[in-house]
Motif scaffolding. Sequence first.
Motif, mmCIF file in Angstrom:
data_model
loop_
_atom_site.group_PDB
_atom_site.id
_atom_site.type_symbol
_atom_site.label_atom_id
_atom_site.label_comp_id
_atom_site.label_asym_id
_atom_site.label_seq_id
_atom_site.Cartn_x
_atom_site.Cartn_y
_atom_site.Cartn_z
ATOM 1 N N THR A 1 -29.361 -38.274 2.340
ATOM 2 C CA THR A 1 -30.641 -38.351 3.054
ATOM 3 C C THR A 1 -31.819 -38.655 2.131
ATOM 4 O O THR A 1 -32.491 -39.668 2.286
ATOM 5 N N THR A 2 -32.057 -37.787 1.147
ATOM 6 C CA THR A 2 -33.228 -37.980 0.287
ATOM 7 C C THR A 2 -33.138 -39.287 -0.485
ATOM 8 O O THR A 2 -34.122 -40.038 -0.577
ATOM 9 N N LEU A 3 -31.982 -39.570 -1.062
ATOM 10 C CA LEU A 3 -31.802 -40.811 -1.823
ATOM 11 C C LEU A 3 -31.405 -41.988 -0.939
ATOM 12 O O LEU A 3 -31.211 -43.102 -1.438
ATOM 13 N N ARG A 4 -31.214 -41.717 0.355
ATOM 14 C CA ARG A 4 -30.930 -42.757 1.362
ATOM 15 C C ARG A 4 -29.672 -43.570 1.063
ATOM 16 O O ARG A 4 -29.588 -44.756 1.386
ATOM 17 N N MET A 5 -28.691 -42.923 0.450
ATOM 18 C CA MET A 5 -27.425 -43.614 0.211
ATOM 19 C C MET A 5 -26.581 -43.708 1.483
ATOM 20 O O MET A 5 -25.761 -44.620 1.618
ATOM 21 N N GLY A 6 -26.759 -42.751 2.374
ATOM 22 C CA GLY A 6 -25.913 -42.700 3.557
ATOM 23 C C GLY A 6 -24.588 -42.034 3.249
ATOM 24 O O GLY A 6 -24.235 -41.796 2.086
ATOM 25 N N TYR A 7 -23.842 -41.758 4.296
ATOM 26 C CA TYR A 7 -22.585 -41.030 4.119
ATOM 27 C C TYR A 7 -21.482 -41.893 3.517
ATOM 28 O O TYR A 7 -20.694 -41.425 2.690
ATOM 29 N N ALA A 8 -21.410 -43.155 3.912
ATOM 30 C CA ALA A 8 -20.340 -44.019 3.417
ATOM 31 C C ALA A 8 -20.443 -44.214 1.907
ATOM 32 O O ALA A 8 -19.445 -44.107 1.180
ATOM 33 N N VAL A 9 -21.645 -44.512 1.422
ATOM 34 C CA VAL A 9 -21.822 -44.685 -0.017
ATOM 35 C C VAL A 9 -21.605 -43.364 -0.747
ATOM 36 O O VAL A 9 -21.025 -43.334 -1.841
ATOM 37 N N SER A 10 -22.044 -42.270 -0.145
ATOM 38 C CA SER A 10 -21.829 -40.952 -0.755
ATOM 39 C C SER A 10 -20.345 -40.653 -0.913
ATOM 40 O O SER A 10 -19.927 -40.065 -1.915
ATOM 41 N N ILE A 11 -19.547 -41.084 0.055
ATOM 42 C CA ILE A 11 -18.097 -40.887 -0.050
ATOM 43 C C ILE A 11 -17.555 -41.593 -1.285
ATOM 44 O O ILE A 11 -16.748 -41.037 -2.045
ATOM 45 N N LEU A 12 -17.988 -42.819 -1.505
ATOM 46 C CA LEU A 12 -17.532 -43.575 -2.667
ATOM 47 C C LEU A 12 -17.981 -42.913 -3.970
ATOM 48 O O LEU A 12 -17.195 -42.766 -4.917
ATOM 49 N N VAL A 13 -19.244 -42.489 -4.019
ATOM 50 C CA VAL A 13 -19.779 -41.873 -5.237
ATOM 51 C C VAL A 13 -19.028 -40.595 -5.571
ATOM 52 O O VAL A 13 -18.548 -40.405 -6.701
ATOM 53 N N PHE A 14 -18.903 -39.706 -4.589
ATOM 54 C CA PHE A 14 -18.263 -38.422 -4.863
ATOM 55 C C PHE A 14 -16.745 -38.546 -4.980
ATOM 56 O O PHE A 14 -16.106 -37.721 -5.637
ATOM 57 N N GLY A 15 -16.182 -39.575 -4.350
ATOM 58 C CA GLY A 15 -14.752 -39.820 -4.542
ATOM 59 C C GLY A 15 -14.455 -40.174 -5.993
ATOM 60 O O GLY A 15 -13.481 -39.691 -6.578
ATOM 61 N N VAL A 16 -15.298 -41.013 -6.575
ATOM 62 C CA VAL A 16 -15.138 -41.375 -7.990
ATOM 63 C C VAL A 16 -15.350 -40.160 -8.879
ATOM 64 O O VAL A 16 -14.589 -39.905 -9.822
ATOM 65 N N LEU A 17 -16.395 -39.387 -8.591
ATOM 66 C CA LEU A 17 -16.693 -38.201 -9.411
ATOM 67 C C LEU A 17 -15.594 -37.158 -9.293
ATOM 68 O O LEU A 17 -15.291 -36.454 -10.259
ATOM 69 N N TRP B 1 -19.708 -38.438 8.050
ATOM 70 C CA TRP B 1 -19.571 -39.858 8.383
ATOM 71 C C TRP B 1 -18.752 -40.051 9.657
ATOM 72 O O TRP B 1 -19.096 -40.859 10.525
ATOM 73 N N VAL B 2 -17.684 -39.269 9.796
ATOM 74 C CA VAL B 2 -16.839 -39.377 10.988
ATOM 75 C C VAL B 2 -17.525 -38.759 12.202
ATOM 76 O O VAL B 2 -17.426 -39.283 13.322
ATOM 77 N N GLY B 3 -18.256 -37.661 11.997
ATOM 78 C CA GLY B 3 -18.747 -36.894 13.133
ATOM 79 C C GLY B 3 -20.100 -37.283 13.678
ATOM 80 O O GLY B 3 -20.317 -37.247 14.897
ATOM 81 N N VAL B 4 -21.057 -37.641 12.807
ATOM 82 C CA VAL B 4 -22.429 -37.846 13.291
ATOM 83 C C VAL B 4 -22.555 -39.191 13.993
ATOM 84 O O VAL B 4 -21.748 -40.099 13.772
ATOM 85 N N PRO B 5 -23.572 -39.335 14.846
ATOM 86 C CA PRO B 5 -23.733 -40.588 15.607
ATOM 87 C C PRO B 5 -24.122 -41.760 14.714
ATOM 88 O O PRO B 5 -24.631 -41.572 13.607
ATOM 89 N N PRO B 6 -23.932 -42.990 15.212
ATOM 90 C CA PRO B 6 -24.290 -44.179 14.432
ATOM 91 C C PRO B 6 -25.763 -44.221 14.038
ATOM 92 O O PRO B 6 -26.103 -44.811 13.013
ATOM 93 N N SER B 7 -26.619 -43.615 14.828
ATOM 94 C CA SER B 7 -28.040 -43.601 14.486
ATOM 95 C C SER B 7 -28.305 -42.864 13.185
ATOM 96 O O SER B 7 -29.329 -43.084 12.536
ATOM 97 N N ARG B 8 -27.366 -41.990 12.783
ATOM 98 C CA ARG B 8 -27.484 -41.265 11.517
ATOM 99 C C ARG B 8 -26.537 -41.825 10.460
ATOM 100 O O ARG B 8 -26.362 -41.227 9.408
ATOM 101 N N GLY B 9 -25.923 -42.951 10.748
ATOM 102 C CA GLY B 9 -25.058 -43.598 9.773
ATOM 103 C C GLY B 9 -23.602 -43.197 9.852
ATOM 104 O O GLY B 9 -22.841 -43.456 8.916
ATOM 105 N N GLY B 10 -23.187 -42.598 10.972
ATOM 106 C CA GLY B 10 -21.804 -42.148 11.114
ATOM 107 C C GLY B 10 -21.042 -42.948 12.153
ATOM 108 O O GLY B 10 -21.547 -43.888 12.773
ATOM 109 N N VAL B 11 -19.785 -42.523 12.358
ATOM 110 C CA VAL B 11 -18.925 -43.170 13.343
ATOM 111 C C VAL B 11 -19.221 -42.650 14.744
ATOM 112 O O VAL B 11 -19.125 -43.380 15.732
ATOM 113 N N GLY B 12 -19.566 -41.360 14.840
ATOM 114 C CA GLY B 12 -19.976 -40.808 16.125
ATOM 115 C C GLY B 12 -18.885 -40.134 16.917
ATOM 116 O O GLY B 12 -19.003 -39.997 18.145
#
Length: 261
Positions: free
Chosen positions: A167-183, A219-230
């Motif tokens: 949210t604060t850095l506006r990466m969204g959930y999909a990009v966050s998954i990639l970042v934290f998956g690597v970490l 990412w799976v749960g929240v609606p598309p308006s919040r960057g998720g699948v919904g």
Amino acid sequence: MSLPSHGGVATSSHLRSAANKVPEITAWFWIAKLLTTGMGETTWDWSAVALGPVPAICLSGLGFVVALGLQLRERAYRPWVYWFAVLMVSVFGTTCADAVHVVLGVPYAVSTAAFLLAVLAAFGIWYRVEGTLSIHRIDTRRRELFYWLAVIMTFALGTALGDLTATTLRMGYAVSILVFGVLFALPFLVARGTSANVVATFWFAYVMTRPLGASVADWVGVPPSRGGVGIGTGLVSLVALLVIVAVVLRLEFGARRSLTG
């Protein structure tokens, strides 16, 4: 990822000794851990809307106290009790971390820094008292309390960190998954290819499971308006719970077979 089989020996005779109270670090450990982190995130999101923030906080706090009480009563590691405690720590830790932002208005950057300091303080005190942070010797009440304090703090840190990136850095959930998956994967690669401290790499990976699992669940749960699948946070929580039950039952039956075999 394995850890050293040795650790500092408690010298206080009044401390209650027990068998090791935590599981061995296997692939099943990481699967269960990631599932509980994801469920903790979506369960709080769902309950805060369905029940209201205050009832959700009270119920998660009650569940946390009950689960941790059951865990502390056990004399040795028991899968369903341990993972019930981890699950309730996940839900309650998410509740606390989000409440700091939503109720008190503390920015995620500030809460992330504060929880990081809390984690470092918890580890520092634990190491100063016990001389080790290894989880292979969680066999006294004092070590167990240090362990769960560290677990709670790492959950809160991971929650704030995941929200910070999404949210604060506006990466969204999909990009966050990639970042934290690597970490999350990085400590395993470092431990395999170098002589890095395995206790440090374990705890780094442990912290990363929280924002990784939560980012996937959001990412799976929240609606598309919040960057998720919904799909819906309630449905994600239910599916995660069913998978967790299946994994824990496998661990429970495996533990029983090892005792009787």
